[in-house]
Motif scaffolding. Structure first.
Motif, PDB file in Angstrom:
ATOM      1  N   GLU A 185       0.832  -1.199   0.000  1.00 28.43           N
ATOM      2  CA  GLU A 185       0.000   0.000   0.000  1.00 28.43           C
ATOM      3  C   GLU A 185       0.868   1.250   0.000  1.00 28.43           C
ATOM      4  O   GLU A 185       2.031   1.216   0.426  1.00 28.43           O
ATOM      5  N   SER A 186       0.299   2.361  -0.453  1.00 26.71           N
ATOM      6  CA  SER A 186       1.044   3.612  -0.527  1.00 26.71           C
ATOM      7  C   SER A 186       0.722   4.507   0.653  1.00 26.71           C
ATOM      8  O   SER A 186      -0.364   4.440   1.243  1.00 26.71           O
ATOM      9  N   LEU A 187       1.660   5.367   0.988  1.00 18.51           N
ATOM     10  CA  LEU A 187       1.557   6.252   2.151  1.00 18.51           C
ATOM     11  C   LEU A 187       1.998   7.652   1.744  1.00 18.51           C
ATOM     12  O   LEU A 187       3.036   7.827   1.117  1.00 18.51           O
ATOM     13  N   GLY A 188       1.186   8.656   2.113  1.00 25.29           N
ATOM     14  CA  GLY A 188       1.530  10.038   1.813  1.00 25.29           C
ATOM     15  C   GLY A 188       1.013  10.509   0.479  1.00 25.29           C
ATOM     16  O   GLY A 188       1.224  11.661   0.088  1.00 25.29           O
ATOM     17  N   ASP A 189       0.330   9.636  -0.246  1.00 20.85           N
ATOM     18  CA  ASP A 189      -0.125   9.988  -1.585  1.00 20.85           C
ATOM     19  C   ASP A 189      -1.266  11.001  -1.571  1.00 20.85           C
ATOM     20  O   ASP A 189      -1.296  11.929  -2.376  1.00 20.85           O
ATOM     21  N   LEU A 190      -2.201  10.870  -0.620  1.00 23.44           N
ATOM     22  CA  LEU A 190      -3.330  11.788  -0.577  1.00 23.44           C
ATOM     23  C   LEU A 190      -2.877  13.216  -0.283  1.00 23.44           C
ATOM     24  O   LEU A 190      -3.250  14.167  -0.983  1.00 23.44           O
ATOM     25  N   ALA A 191      -2.023  13.357   0.726  1.00 25.80           N
ATOM     26  CA  ALA A 191      -1.553  14.694   1.087  1.00 25.80           C
ATOM     27  C   ALA A 191      -0.700  15.303  -0.016  1.00 25.80           C
ATOM     28  O   ALA A 191      -0.791  16.502  -0.306  1.00 25.80           O
ATOM     29  N   SER A 192       0.139  14.490  -0.671  1.00 27.58           N
ATOM     30  CA  SER A 192       1.031  15.036  -1.694  1.00 27.58           C
ATOM     31  C   SER A 192       0.269  15.529  -2.911  1.00 27.58           C
ATOM     32  O   SER A 192       0.730  16.415  -3.631  1.00 27.58           O
ATOM     33  N   VAL A 193      -0.920  14.965  -3.150  1.00 22.63           N
ATOM     34  CA  VAL A 193      -1.718  15.379  -4.295  1.00 22.63           C
ATOM     35  C   VAL A 193      -2.585  16.584  -3.964  1.00 22.63           C
ATOM     36  O   VAL A 193      -2.725  17.517  -4.751  1.00 22.63           O
ATOM     37  N   SER A 194      -3.180  16.606  -2.746  1.00 21.93           N
ATOM     38  CA  SER A 194      -4.203  17.611  -2.445  1.00 21.93           C
ATOM     39  C   SER A 194      -3.730  18.747  -1.551  1.00 21.93           C
ATOM     40  O   SER A 194      -4.329  19.822  -1.558  1.00 21.93           O
ATOM     41  N   GLU A 195      -2.674  18.546  -0.749  1.00 22.42           N
ATOM     42  CA  GLU A 195      -2.288  19.548   0.231  1.00 22.42           C
ATOM     43  C   GLU A 195      -0.769  19.684   0.304  1.00 22.42           C
ATOM     44  O   GLU A 195      -0.045  18.731   0.039  1.00 22.42           O
ATOM     45  N   PRO A 196      -0.278  20.873   0.713  1.00 22.10           N
ATOM     46  CA  PRO A 196       1.174  21.056   0.819  1.00 22.10           C
ATOM     47  C   PRO A 196       1.774  20.421   2.077  1.00 22.10           C
ATOM     48  O   PRO A 196       2.984  20.241   2.149  1.00 22.10           O
ATOM     49  N   SER A 197       0.910  20.114   3.088  1.00 27.44           N
ATOM     50  CA  SER A 197       1.420  19.548   4.340  1.00 27.44           C
ATOM     51  C   SER A 197       0.475  18.461   4.844  1.00 27.44           C
ATOM     52  O   SER A 197      -0.686  18.362   4.425  1.00 27.44           O
ATOM     53  N   HIS A 198       1.006  17.644   5.754  1.00 27.59           N
ATOM     54  CA  HIS A 198       0.212  16.544   6.313  1.00 27.59           C
ATOM     55  C   HIS A 198      -0.745  17.033   7.383  1.00 27.59           C
ATOM     56  O   HIS A 198      -0.461  18.002   8.106  1.00 27.59           O
ATOM     57  N   ARG A 199      -1.876  16.336   7.511  1.00 26.74           N
ATOM     58  CA  ARG A 199      -2.839  16.627   8.570  1.00 26.74           C
ATOM     59  C   ARG A 199      -2.845  15.539   9.628  1.00 26.74           C
ATOM     60  O   ARG A 199      -3.522  15.672  10.654  1.00 26.74           O
ATOM     61  N   VAL A 200      -2.157  14.446   9.379  1.00 28.01           N
ATOM     62  CA  VAL A 200      -2.064  13.335  10.327  1.00 28.01           C
ATOM     63  C   VAL A 200      -0.594  12.997  10.533  1.00 28.01           C
ATOM     64  O   VAL A 200       0.285  13.589   9.904  1.00 28.01           O
ATOM     65  N   SER A 201      -0.343  12.035  11.408  1.00 24.98           N
ATOM     66  CA  SER A 201       1.021  11.555  11.623  1.00 24.98           C
ATOM     67  C   SER A 201       1.111  10.091  11.234  1.00 24.98           C
ATOM     68  O   SER A 201       0.105   9.377  11.201  1.00 24.98           O
ATOM     69  N   ALA A 202       2.333   9.650  10.942  1.00 20.68           N
ATOM     70  CA  ALA A 202       2.577   8.261  10.561  1.00 20.68           C
ATOM     71  C   ALA A 202       3.748   7.731  11.375  1.00 20.68           C
ATOM     72  O   ALA A 202       4.828   8.326  11.364  1.00 20.68           O
ATOM     73  N   ARG A 203       3.524   6.608  12.061  1.00 19.35           N
ATOM     74  CA  ARG A 203       4.562   5.991  12.899  1.00 19.35           C
ATOM     75  C   ARG A 203       4.740   4.540  12.471  1.00 19.35           C
ATOM     76  O   ARG A 203       3.756   3.833  12.223  1.00 19.35           O
ATOM     77  N   VAL A 204       6.001   4.114  12.398  1.00 18.10           N
ATOM     78  CA  VAL A 204       6.279   2.731  11.997  1.00 18.10           C
ATOM     79  C   VAL A 204       5.838   1.787  13.112  1.00 18.10           C
ATOM     80  O   VAL A 204       6.354   1.849  14.235  1.00 18.10           O
ATOM     81  N   LYS A 205       4.877   0.938  12.787  1.00 16.62           N
ATOM     82  CA  LYS A 205       4.348  -0.016  13.769  1.00 16.62           C
ATOM     83  C   LYS A 205       5.229  -1.258  13.867  1.00 16.62           C
ATOM     84  O   LYS A 205       5.466  -1.786  14.962  1.00 16.62           O
ATOM     85  N   SER A 206       5.709  -1.726  12.720  1.00 17.94           N
ATOM     86  CA  SER A 206       6.645  -2.860  12.704  1.00 17.94           C
ATOM     87  C   SER A 206       7.680  -2.603  11.618  1.00 17.94           C
ATOM     88  O   SER A 206       7.346  -2.092  10.544  1.00 17.94           O
ATOM     89  N   GLU A 207       8.928  -2.947  11.893  1.00 19.00           N
ATOM     90  CA  GLU A 207      10.034  -2.591  11.009  1.00 19.00           C
ATOM     91  C   GLU A 207       9.892  -3.238   9.636  1.00 19.00           C
ATOM     92  O   GLU A 207       9.255  -4.281   9.482  1.00 19.00           O
ATOM     93  N   GLY A 208      10.486  -2.580   8.651  1.00 19.31           N
ATOM     94  CA  GLY A 208      10.417  -3.104   7.294  1.00 19.31           C
ATOM     95  C   GLY A 208      11.152  -2.192   6.326  1.00 19.31           C
ATOM     96  O   GLY A 208      12.105  -1.500   6.699  1.00 19.31           O
ATOM     97  N   GLN A 209      10.693  -2.170   5.093  1.00 21.21           N
ATOM     98  CA  GLN A 209      11.298  -1.333   4.052  1.00 21.21           C
ATOM     99  C   GLN A 209      10.200  -0.688   3.208  1.00 21.21           C
ATOM    100  O   GLN A 209       9.080  -1.204   3.126  1.00 21.21           O
ATOM    101  N   ALA A 210      10.533   0.433   2.610  1.00 19.82           N
ATOM    102  CA  ALA A 210       9.578   1.140   1.762  1.00 19.82           C
ATOM    103  C   ALA A 210      10.257   1.617   0.494  1.00 19.82           C
ATOM    104  O   ALA A 210      11.461   1.884   0.459  1.00 19.82           O
ATOM    105  N   MET A 211       9.461   1.729  -0.542  1.00 17.70           N
ATOM    106  CA  MET A 211       9.889   2.333  -1.808  1.00 17.70           C
ATOM    107  C   MET A 211       9.542   3.812  -1.721  1.00 17.70           C
ATOM    108  O   MET A 211       8.375   4.174  -1.565  1.00 17.70           O
ATOM    109  N   LEU A 212      10.535   4.675  -1.796  1.00 19.37           N
ATOM    110  CA  LEU A 212      10.349   6.096  -1.521  1.00 19.37           C
ATOM    111  C   LEU A 212      10.498   6.923  -2.796  1.00 19.37           C
ATOM    112  O   LEU A 212      11.485   6.811  -3.519  1.00 19.37           O
TER     113      LEU A 212
END
Length: 532
Positions: free
Chosen positions: A461-488
Motif C-alpha cells: 500500500e502507498s503512504l503520503g499519496d493523498l496529502a502530496s496530491v491535495s495539500e502542501p502539508s500533512h494533517r495526520v502523523s505516521a509511525r512505523v508499527k513494525s520494522e520493514g522497508q519502503a519504496m520512496l
C-alpha cells in the motif's frame, strides 16, 4: 622561477622518478615507469610531454602530457593527463602552469580535450575547471590505486567543435538527467529528445562464439567494410588499424556465428593490470546478434577475464543501443557533447559503465561544479544495489498494476529504498507532504492530531499519496508499527517521472484513484466502528 618546456629524451628517467615519488609502484599506467616506453612517447608525434623546471637549479619539479588522436578517424580528440608535481614544487602553481602550457601547445590541433581527474582529492579537478574544462561525468572505480578510485571526467571544446555539433540527440530516460547537467555545464541548451518507450535490440541466443585468431582477420575486415551503416559504438581502435596494432593494444574480438556464417563481432580491449575493459566496436549482419554479443562479453568479463570495470562510448543518437547496454548492467556515467566526428558533424556520446565490483562512493572528493553529476551517478549505482527489491515492489503493488516490464524498470529506477525502524515517526501534522512511500514490508500506523489511530498502511500500500496530491502539508502523523522497508519517491522525482513518461503517469493516476477510494472507505468504516 619555473620554466615550462617540452620534455627531451634525456628527461625520461626524471619523469619516471616523479611517478614513483607520487604513486609508489601502483600507478595505473605502468609504462610511465618504463624508461624506454617513456622515451618512445616523448619522441612520438601522438604524445606531447611537458616538464616544469626550476630555472636556477634545473631541477624538474613536475610533468604533464597530452595524448593526441585518442579518437578513431582523426576525431581531433585529445586526453590531458599524467599531471605530477614533486612535493618540493607544490604550492607554486606548477600544475596550473602545466595545464595552460598544454592548452597553448595543442589547441590548434584538436576540437575536444578530455581530462579524467582523480576523485580522491580536488587538486586536478580545480585546475581543469580554472582552465575552461567542464564536468560531464563520474567514472566509478576506474583506476586501480591500491583500492579502486573513481575519476571526475571534464571536457573542453576548441575551435569550431560546438558549431559542428549535431542537435537533438535521442536519449533513453535514464540518460536524460545526466545529459541535461553535462550540456548545461558546457553552456549549452539541453536539446535532447527523450524516447518515451525505448526498445533494446532483440534477444536471440542461438549463436556460436569464437575469439578472433590471426587467420580470421582478413575475413572479419571484409565483413566489417560491408556491414557498417551507422556507427553506434566509438573508440580509438578500429579493425582497420591492422592486426599488429590490435595485438599491441591488447584488443580482441568476439565473433558470433549462425549456421556457420559470421553474423557479428564485438571489439574490446583489456587492461589486465588495471582490470578494466573498453568496448570500441560492434558490427553485425543484422540486428539479431547485437544484444547477444554485449551480454556474452559482460559474462566473460565477469567470469573469465576478472574485469572490475567495463566501459563503452555509445552514440547519443542511438536509444536502441543505449537501452541494450542498460539492460546488460551498464549505467550512464558521462555525457560528452560533440565528441565524435562523423561525416560532416560532431556527435554527442554517452559513456556507459558496467561496474563488476562493489561500489562505495563514501570516499569521493568532488569539486563543487561537478557535485551534481557525481551525486547523480552515485545515486544510480546505489539504486542498482537496491533495484531487485524495488522491482519486486513494482511487480506486486496495486499502484503499479498494468505497467509493462520496461515501464516497471523505469519506475523502480526513479525510487529509493528506505529502511523503516519500529517506532520511527515518518511525518507529523504540518510537515511538508513531499514524499510518497510504497510499503515493501512492515506496517505503518496513521494517527490523527489527537493521537488516535485511524488506520494502518500495510505491505504493497502507498503512504503520503493523498496529502502530496491535495495539500502542501500533512494533517495526520505516521509511525512505523513494525520494522520493514519502503519504496520512496520524492514529489519532484514523481513529477519528473510523469512529465517524461506520460504513458506511465496515466496508469499511476488510474491506480492511485482506485487505491485512495479503497483506503478512504476503510478509514470511514474504522471511524464508524470506533463510534459504536
Amino acid at each position: 622561477m619555473i620554466d615550462i618546456r617540452r620534455a627531451r629524451e634525456t628527461d625520461a628517467e626524471v619523469i619516471s622518478e616523479l611517478f614513483h615519488i607520487a604513486y609508489g609502484d601502483s600507478y595505473f599506467y605502468p609504462q610511465y615507469y618504463d624508461i624506454q616506453a617513456l622515451k618512445r612517447m616523448i619522441l612520438s608525434d601522438d604524445t606531447l610531454f611537458l616538464v616544469a623546471e626550476d630555472s636556477e637549479t634545473e631541477t624538474v619539479l613536475g610533468t604533464a602530457s597530452v595524448v593526441l588522436e585518442v579518437g578513431a578517424h582523426a576525431d581531433l580528440v585529445a586526453e590531458f593527463g599524467r599531471l605530477v608535481v614533486h612535493p618540493k614544487g607544490r604550492g607554486q602553481g606548477i600544475g596550473s602552469q602545466l595545464m595552460q602550457a598544454r592548452i597553448e601547445f595543442v589547441q590548434d590541433r584538436l576540437h575536444v580535450g578530455i581530462v579524467e581527474n582523480r576523485s580522491a582529492h580536488e587538486f586536478s579537478q580545480r585546475i581543469s575547471h580554472q582552465h575552461g574544462f567542464h564536468p560531464v561525468g563520474l567514472l566509478p572505480n576506474k583506476f586501480q590505486l591500491g583500492d579502486r578510485e573513481s575519476a571526475a571526467l571534464y571536457v573542453c571544446h576548441f575551435g569550431h567543435a560546438l558549431e559542428l555539433r549535431r542537435n537533438h540527440p535521442h536519449l533513453i530516460p535514464e540518460v536524460y538527467p545526466l545529459a541535461k547537467l553535462a550540456l548545461e555545464n558546457c553552456q549549452l541548451n539541453c536539446d535532447a529528445i527523450i524516447e518515451a518507450e525505448p526498445r533494446a535490440y532483440p534477444h536471440f541466443h542461438q549463436f556460436e562464439v569464437q575469439e578472433m585468431e590471426s587467420e580470421l582477420y582478413p575475413v572479419l575486415l571484409r565483413f566489417e567494410r560491408g556491414r557498417i551503416k551507422q556507427r553506434e559504438i566509438f573508440g580509438r581502435m578500429r579493425l582497420h588499424y591492422g592486426l599488429f596494432q590490435l595485438r599491441a593494444s591488447h584488443a580482441q574480438y568476439l565473433l558470433a556465428y549462425r549456421d556457420g556464417l559470421m553474423v557479428g563481432a564485438i571489439g574490446f580491449s583489456i587492461d589486465e593490470h588495471e582490470r578494466t575493459g573498453k568496448i570500441f566496436e560492434l558490427v553485425s549482419l543484422d540486428d539479431s546478434p547485437i544484444y547477444f554479443l554485449v551480454s556474452e562479453l559482460v559474462r566473460r568479463c565477469r567470469e573469465e577475464y576478472s574485469i572490475d570495470y567495463l566501459e563503452a562510448d555509445v552514440s547519443a543518437f542511438s536509444p536502441q543501443m543505449q537501452q541494450t547496454f542498460l539492460e546488460n548492467g551498464f549505467l550512464p556515467a558521462a555525457y560528452i557533447p560533440a565528441m565524435i566526428f562523423h561525416e560532416v558533424e560532431r556527435l554527442d556520446v554517452v559513456r556507459m559503465v558496467c561496474l563488476l565490483t562493489t561500489w562505495n562512493g563514501d570516499s569521493l572528493q568532488v569539486f563543487e561544479p561537478g557535485k551534481a553529476i557525481a551525486d547523480l551517478v552515485d545515486q544510480s549505482l546505489r539504486l542498482r544495489t537496491a533495484l531487485p527489491k524495488l522491482m519486486q515492489a513494482v511487480n506486486t503493488a496495486p499502484l503499479f498494476a498494468g505497467l509493462s516490464e520496461e515501464q516497471q524498470q523505469y519506475v523502480a529506477a526513479s525510487a529509493e529504498l528506505e529502511t523503516l525502524e519500529e517506532g520511527h515517526v515518518l511525518f507529523r501534522p504540518d510537515d511538508p507532504a513531499d514524499k510518497i512511500r510504497v510499503i515493501i514490508s512492515g506496517e505503518v500506523e496513521i494517527q490523527n492530531c489527537h493521537g488516535k489511530t485511524v488506520g494502518t498502511i500495510g505491505v504493497h500500500e502507498s503512504l503520503g499519496d493523498l496529502a502530496s496530491v491535495s495539500e502542501p502539508s500533512h494533517r495526520v502523523s505516521a509511525r512505523v508499527k513494525s520494522e520493514g522497508q519502503a519504496m520512496l519517491f520524492s514529489r519532484d522525482a514523481l513529477q519528473q517521472l510523469v512529465h517524461t513518461r506520460p504513458d506511465i503517469g496515466m496508469i499511476l493516476f488510474r491506480n492511485h484513484a482506485c487505491e485512495l477510494a479503497d483506503k478512504l472507505q476503510r478509514m470511514n468504516v474504522h471511524a464508524l466502528f470506533k463510534q459504536e
